[in-house]
Each structure stands twice: as structure tokens, then as C-alpha cells.
Design an enzyme around this catalytic site. Structure first.
Site, short mmCIF file in Angstrom:
data_model
loop_
_atom_site.label_atom_id
_atom_site.label_comp_id
_atom_site.label_asym_id
_atom_site.label_seq_id
_atom_site.Cartn_x
_atom_site.Cartn_y
_atom_site.Cartn_z
N HIS A 1 25.50 14.70 46.48
CA HIS A 1 25.42 14.93 45.04
C HIS A 1 24.78 16.28 44.75
CE1 HIS A 1 24.56 14.21 40.76
NE2 HIS A 1 25.48 13.27 40.85
N HIS A 2 25.26 16.91 43.66
CA HIS A 2 24.75 18.24 43.29
C HIS A 2 23.27 18.19 42.94
CE1 HIS A 2 25.08 22.36 42.51
NE2 HIS A 2 26.17 22.39 41.79
N SER A 3 22.71 17.03 42.63
CA SER A 3 21.28 16.94 42.38
C SER A 3 20.48 17.06 43.68
CB SER A 3 20.94 15.60 41.71
OG SER A 3 21.30 14.51 42.54
N ASN B 1 18.28 22.32 44.93
CA ASN B 1 19.03 23.33 44.18
C ASN B 1 18.15 24.54 43.90
OD1 ASN B 1 21.87 22.57 43.10
ND2 ASN B 1 20.70 20.66 43.03
#
Length: 460
Positions: free
Chosen positions: A136-138, A294
Site C-alpha cells: 500500500h502507498h501508505s 513515504n
């Protein structure tokens, strides 16, 4: 337990707000030779588990979103939740693999468990198999996503322990910590505001101001398409040396050509200012390479799709990207996200949900350039021939492009909305054709005039 950053949280809020999207980032390895046994494959994944404690952690949200979500150890962690085996139907060619990847991009990751999975794909033609890694991008950005992928490969050297890096943001003490931040705000905010406002103004203007209407921006469905374009990194560097530009300049110029061809094929006339593109910029320092999180910011630039000549188009790309970087837009945006730490989490979550619901009409594409492994990688003693990057679409942006270097190859992974991008292969063909054209120009030593195109939108 560690807190999610405002940006990490924003990706979760965006996915929660739009039922049509899945914000998983992927990397697909095309591997030579027969597939490994299940025991061999699990051993490789287990190796990654030892390197990244985050892989055993899930997200836990606080009641009423009073405080930021935290990463906590999954008490029911089971590796079987995160590994799947599948096989391509005959003929098992690249088209079939791309269809499987498009399907994987639609599937959301299970929030009850750590937000990642690995798929072993058998029956790929040419005595090959594939591995799809999705997170997941999180949890990851482009660079840390490739770091995660590398951790499943055969080791070449000892990888540093990342537990201290991943500790990052410790959970706060709720209202008391927020009150302490607010008390300091009058002393810290003015210094931030003056420097950031000037750089952020053009970014915010581009994000909220509608651009010329085109088929590149609009509602999206739940299904996806996926295409791949390839280039020789040696030949791209030959272009860079001859024309005094960067690899990123060449890649973005190739995309400008591809989008120009796509619009013309649809009967739309490319115009100046018609296509704004988000270009993520890594803010990751060398000592944080192995941390799963990120650390990105972004610029918003106009692609010069209105320019017919390849050399003039490359010059315009070079000039515009240099201008955006010189203004410090990415650094200012990072500072703006840091400012979100001062706000109550409930307010931050509400802001992200509102942005996700806002029908943005200013941006028509997103392209990210990720430096990948320079050395050849191996999986269970088998050579990784290619790595295809995969990123999601969202926020009315119907196509996105991830550009990844690996060994001597530059690969463009193109994701599109299924219903509105049936012609996605035009983008892939356009990228390849433009790099060939620029290589021809480079070998004739045609000089590159690095000046802005007179017809480009004014700098704001």
C-alpha cells in the site's frame, strides 16, 4: 507502535473516499528459468521479513480519529495471508501477464493485516516466471517499494537493520502534545510561511485551476489496463551526453510525445497548457534508503505537447523542469506536509477526505522516475531479467506512468483506467518511438537550444 505521517494517512483517506481506486504500488519481476518450489519461494519472502519489521505490522486507527493511526504488530501474523500462487492461461505471453497485472492493480489490500502481498506467477512463456510484489502507498513510495522488492531477492551483501529508521514518528500524547505544538506555532510559523508561500503558489494554482478540457482527465472506473515500454539505458545516456540533458528530461520528453500522439489519435488538438503533469520528487536521504515509508514531494509542470519538433520539445521539458526545481516547489510542499503535524489529526483526515472528493480538473497525468538496482538481481538462484513498475490511478487522472531503471534498461510501466483508455498501447509505442528519434538526433549532433518555448504558459 509508530504513527503514520500525514502523507501516509492521506493515501488511506483517499482510498477510503473513492470506492473505484486501490492505492497499491507494485513491482513485477520477470525471471528466467523454471519457477521455484513453494519452500524456496517462502524462504525468499521470509528473508524480507527479517529485514523489514514493518511487514509484520498493520494499521490501527484511534476511535473518532482523535489521534493519528499507528503501525502495530499484527498479533495474528501469518505469512500465508501474504503469499499467493497463480498461473497464466495459455499462451502465457506478455499480453496475458499484463492483463493479470491490471487485475492485481484493482484489488485492495486487506486492512486487517499488514498491507502487502507477493504473487508467484507460473506458466510465463519462454521458460520464465514472474513475481508481483504489491504494498500500500501508505507503507512505501517508489524508492522504498523497490527496496522492499530487493529484500526478497538473493542477498548480495548485508542489509542494514531498519528498525530505528522505521521507528520514525512515535505516538504522541494526544491533546497535550497538540497543545504544546500550538503554543510554539507563533514562533515557528512566520519563518515557514514566508519561504513556502512563494514556492507553493504556482503549485496550488496548477492543482486547483482547471486546464483545457481533454479526455485525459475525468471520472474513472474500477478496472485497469497496463502497458510496458522499454528503452536501453545506455542509449538514453548517449542522448543525454550529446544533448546535455538528464535521463529524467529524456523520459519526460518521451512521455510528452506519447501523450501528443494519444490526443491526436483521439481527434483532439494538443494545445499549450493543455496537459499538467504531477512529477513526484524523492526527499529521501541516503541513510533512509531502507526505511519503508513515504518521503516524497511533487512538482506540477506543463508537458509541451503542443510542440511538433522532438528537439524543441526536449528543450522545453529541460527548461521547465529546471525552472520548477529552482523555485524549490518540492521542498515547500514537504514543509507544508510537515505543518500538518501541528494540526489535530481529525482535522488532517478531514482535509484529505475533502481533497479526495474534490473533482480536480487541473492535472491530466502523473509520472514518477525511480532509480532502480544497478546490479543484476537473482531470485532463488534465477536471474531477474526485467522489473516492471506499477502505480495506481486516482483523482480523475486516467493514466499514470512509473519509470524504473534496472541494470541497463529503462522501463515505463503505464497504468490506465480500463473504460477510458482502451488505446493505452499508443502511449507505450509513442515512448519507444520518441527515444529512437532522439537517439538519431543525438548521433547527428544537432545542437539543443535550451530556451523556453514562446508558446508555453507563463511562469506563475
Amino acid at each position: 507502535m509508530t504513527e503514520l505521517s500525514p502523507l501516509d494517512t492521506g493515501f488511506m483517506e483517499m482510498e477510503d473516499t473513492d470506492r473505484h481506486i486501490s492505492l497499491g504500488i507494485g513491482a513485477v519481476a520477470v525471471v528466467a528459468g523454471p519457477p521455484p518450489t513453494r519452500e524456496e519461494f517462502r524462504a525468499g519472502v521470509t528473508r524480507g521479513l527479517r529485514q523489514h519489521g514493518r511487514l509484520r505490522q498493520r494499521v490501527r486507527r484511534a476511535p473518532l480519529d482523535l489521534t493519528a493511526p499507528v503501525w502495530e504488530d499484527d498479533p495474528n501474523f501469518d505469512l500465508a495471508h501474504h503469499i499467493r500462487w497463480t498461473a497464466l492461461p495459455d499462451p502465457g505471453d506478455e499480453t496475458t501477464l499484463r492483463e493479470l497485472i491490471a487485475t492485481e492493480l484493482t484489488e485492495r489490500l486487506d486492512r486487517d493485516h499488514p498491507l502487502w502481498e507477493v504473487v508467484m506467477v507460473d506458466n510465463l512463456a519462454g521458460n520464465r516466471w514472474a513475481m508481483i510484489v504489491k504494498a500500500h502507498h501508505s507503507m512505501v513510495d517508489g524508492i522504498s517499494g523497490i527496496t522492499l522488492f530487493e529484500s526478497f531477492c538473493d542477498p548480495a551483501r548485508e542489509i542494514p537493520d531498519t528498525r530505528a529508521e522505521e521507528a520514525g514518528r512515535q505516538p504522541g500524547s494526544g491533546v497535550l502534545e497538540w497543545a504544546n505544538r500550538v503554543a510554539r506555532l507563533p514562533y515557528t510559523a512566520p519563518r515557514f510561511a514566508v519561504s513556502a508561500a512563494r514556492a507553493l503558489a504556482p503549485v496550488l494554482f496548477s492543482a486547483v485551476t482547471p486546464s483545457t478540457a481533454s479526455s485525459l482527465n475525468g471520472s474513472i472506473g474500477r478496472q485497469r489496463r497496463y502497458a510496458v515500454a522499454r528503452a536501453s539505458l545506455t542509449e538514453v545516456r548517449e542522448i543525454c551526453a550529446a544533448l546535455d540533458v538528464t535521463v529524467n528530461d529524456v523520459a519526460v520528453a518521451a512521455l510528452a510525445t506519447a501523450y501528443r500522439r494519444l490526443l491526436l489519435s483521439r481527434g483532439e488538438q494538443p494545445e499549450a497548457g493543455m496537459l499538467r503533469i504531477v512529477v513526484p520528487v524523492s526527499m529521501r536521504t541516503a541513510d533512509a534508503k531502507y526505511a519503508l515509508d513515504n518521503r516524497v514531494s511533487a512538482m506540477i509542470a506543463h508537458l509541451p505537447i503542443e510542440i511538433e519538433d522532438s528537439i524543441e520539445r526536449l528543450a522545453a521539458v529541460h527548461d521547465r523542469i529546471a525552472r520548477h526545481r529552482s523555485r524549490g516547489e518540492a521542498e515547500a510542499e514537504k514543509s507544508l506536509l510537515s505543518l500538518a503535524d501541528w494540526l489535530p489529526f481529525g482535522m488532517v483526515a478531514w482535509i484529505f477526505r475533502t481533497v479526495a472528493r474534490f473533482p480536480q480538473r487541473g492535472v491530466g497525468a502523473l509520472a514518477t522516475n525511480v532509480p532502480g538496482p544497478r546490479r543484476p538481481l537473482w531470485l532463488d538462484g534465477r536471474e531477474v531479467l526485467e522489473i516492471w513498475p506499477c502505480i495506481p490511478v486516482a483523482l480523475r487522472v486516467r493514466t499514470t506512468v512509473a519509470i524504473l531503471s534496472y541494470a541497463d534498461r529503462l522501463t515505463f510501466g503505464i497504468t490506465g483506467d480500463y473504460d477510458t483508455t482502451p488505446d493505452i498501447d499508443i502511449l507505450a509505442a509513442g515512448v519507444a518511438a520518441e527515444i529512437d528519434a532522439l537517439l538519431d538526433h543525438a548521433r547527428t549532433r544537432r545542437p539543443l537550444q535550451l530556451v523556453s518555448n514562446p508558446g508555453s504558459p507563463p511562469d506563475r
